[in-house]
Structures are given as C-alpha cells and as structure tokens.
Design a protein around this motif. Structure first.
Motif, PDB file in Angstrom:
ATOM      1  N   PHE A   6       0.816  -1.214   0.000  1.00  0.00           N
ATOM      2  CA  PHE A   6       0.000   0.000   0.000  1.00  0.00           C
ATOM      3  C   PHE A   6       0.852   1.268   0.000  1.00  0.00           C
ATOM      4  CE2 PHE A   6      -3.993   2.120   0.649  1.00  0.00           C
ATOM      5  CZ  PHE A   6      -3.723   3.202   1.472  1.00  0.00           C
ATOM      6  N   SER A   7       1.889   1.292   0.781  1.00  0.00           N
ATOM      7  CA  SER A   7       2.673   2.520   0.926  1.00  0.00           C
ATOM      8  C   SER A   7       3.400   2.911  -0.351  1.00  0.00           C
ATOM      9  CB  SER A   7       3.674   2.372   2.078  1.00  0.00           C
ATOM     10  OG  SER A   7       4.563   1.300   1.814  1.00  0.00           O
ATOM     11  N   PHE A   8       3.504   2.003  -1.312  1.00  0.00           N
ATOM     12  CA  PHE A   8       4.180   2.294  -2.580  1.00  0.00           C
ATOM     13  C   PHE A   8       3.257   3.008  -3.579  1.00  0.00           C
ATOM     14  CE2 PHE A   8       7.551   0.323  -0.851  1.00  0.00           C
ATOM     15  CZ  PHE A   8       8.113  -0.812  -1.425  1.00  0.00           C
ATOM     16  N   TYR A   9       1.954   2.999  -3.307  1.00  0.00           N
ATOM     17  CA  TYR A   9       0.978   3.424  -4.301  1.00  0.00           C
ATOM     18  C   TYR A   9       0.429   4.816  -4.051  1.00  0.00           C
ATOM     19  CZ  TYR A   9       0.656  -1.140  -6.540  1.00  0.00           C
ATOM     20  OH  TYR A   9       0.932  -2.276  -7.252  1.00  0.00           O
ATOM     21  N   LYS A  10       0.213   5.541  -5.140  1.00  0.00           N
ATOM     22  CA  LYS A  10      -0.625   6.722  -5.100  1.00  0.00           C
ATOM     23  C   LYS A  10      -2.061   6.240  -5.063  1.00  0.00           C
ATOM     24  CE  LYS A  10      -1.402   9.414  -8.730  1.00  0.00           C
ATOM     25  NZ  LYS A  10      -1.197  10.460  -9.770  1.00  0.00           N
TER      26      LYS A  10
END
Length: 117
Positions: A29-33
């Motif tokens: 999740f933290s990798f995504y816009k």
C-alpha cells in the motif's frame, strides 16, 4: 489478488456529509498513489482527489475546500471526507491504486453517492 473495497456511500441531503473508505489488500500500500474518482450518468469518469505515497494531495477544482483525502498506511486504507455536498456530486465513486513505475493500476467496484432532497 488485489482488492480495493469501497464503503460509505449512500443518500444524503444537499449540504450534508459522507465519509468514503477504501480498504486495500494484495498490494504494498505505501508504494501506491491512492485516489478517488467518480462517474456520473452519461459522463466520463473524472478525478476527485489523489494522495501520493508521501502524502501530497491533489483535488479537482470542483471539490476543493469541501473534500479531504487522507491515507492510513498501517491500515492500508484511504478516506474521502466529503462535506457541503451538492446534487452535482451525485455519482459512483471509485477507489484507485496507481504505481506508475511498475505500470500497475487497480480499481475498486465503486460506491454510489446520491445527493438529493
């Protein structure tokens, strides 16, 4: 398997508020816009708001000052707080997860928001 599950839509009177939530799974999740888009009947899907992995937000002019997007990385959730709702906000609202560097783009199933008296 990637899943984006929206909740919180419904019927609200003009001037009211709704809080949409999107729970993500199957992605880092933290990798995504993360973003919210909407599509009204007979219209194209349009951007509502996005928040980058670093927390930078962007809003459509039509919702600035009324809507707030936020993300909770540990809970893999993105929230859209909608205040001062107008009839023209009526649409199906979709959650989106995008990571351009890997060309990944995922969509939820949508949640209906209806603003009417």
């Amino acid at each position: 398997q990637v899943q984006l599950v929206e909740s919180g839509g419904g019927l609200v009177q003009p001037g009211g508020s709704l809080r949409l939530s999107c729970a993500a799974s199957g992605i880092i999740f933290s990798f995504y816009k993360m973003g919210w888009y909407r599509q009204a009947p007979g219209k194209q899907r349009e951007l509502v708001a996005t928040v980058t992995s670093s927390g930078v937000t962007n809003y459509a002019d039509s919702v600035k000052g009324r809507f707030t997007i936020s993300r909770d990385n540990p809970k893999t959730t993105v929230i859209l707080q909608m205040n001062s709702l107008k009839p023209e906000d009526t649409a199906v609202y979709y959650c989106n997860a995008n990571r351009r560097i890997t060309n990944n783009d995922f969509w939820g199933q949508g949640t209906q928001v209806t603003v009417s008296s």
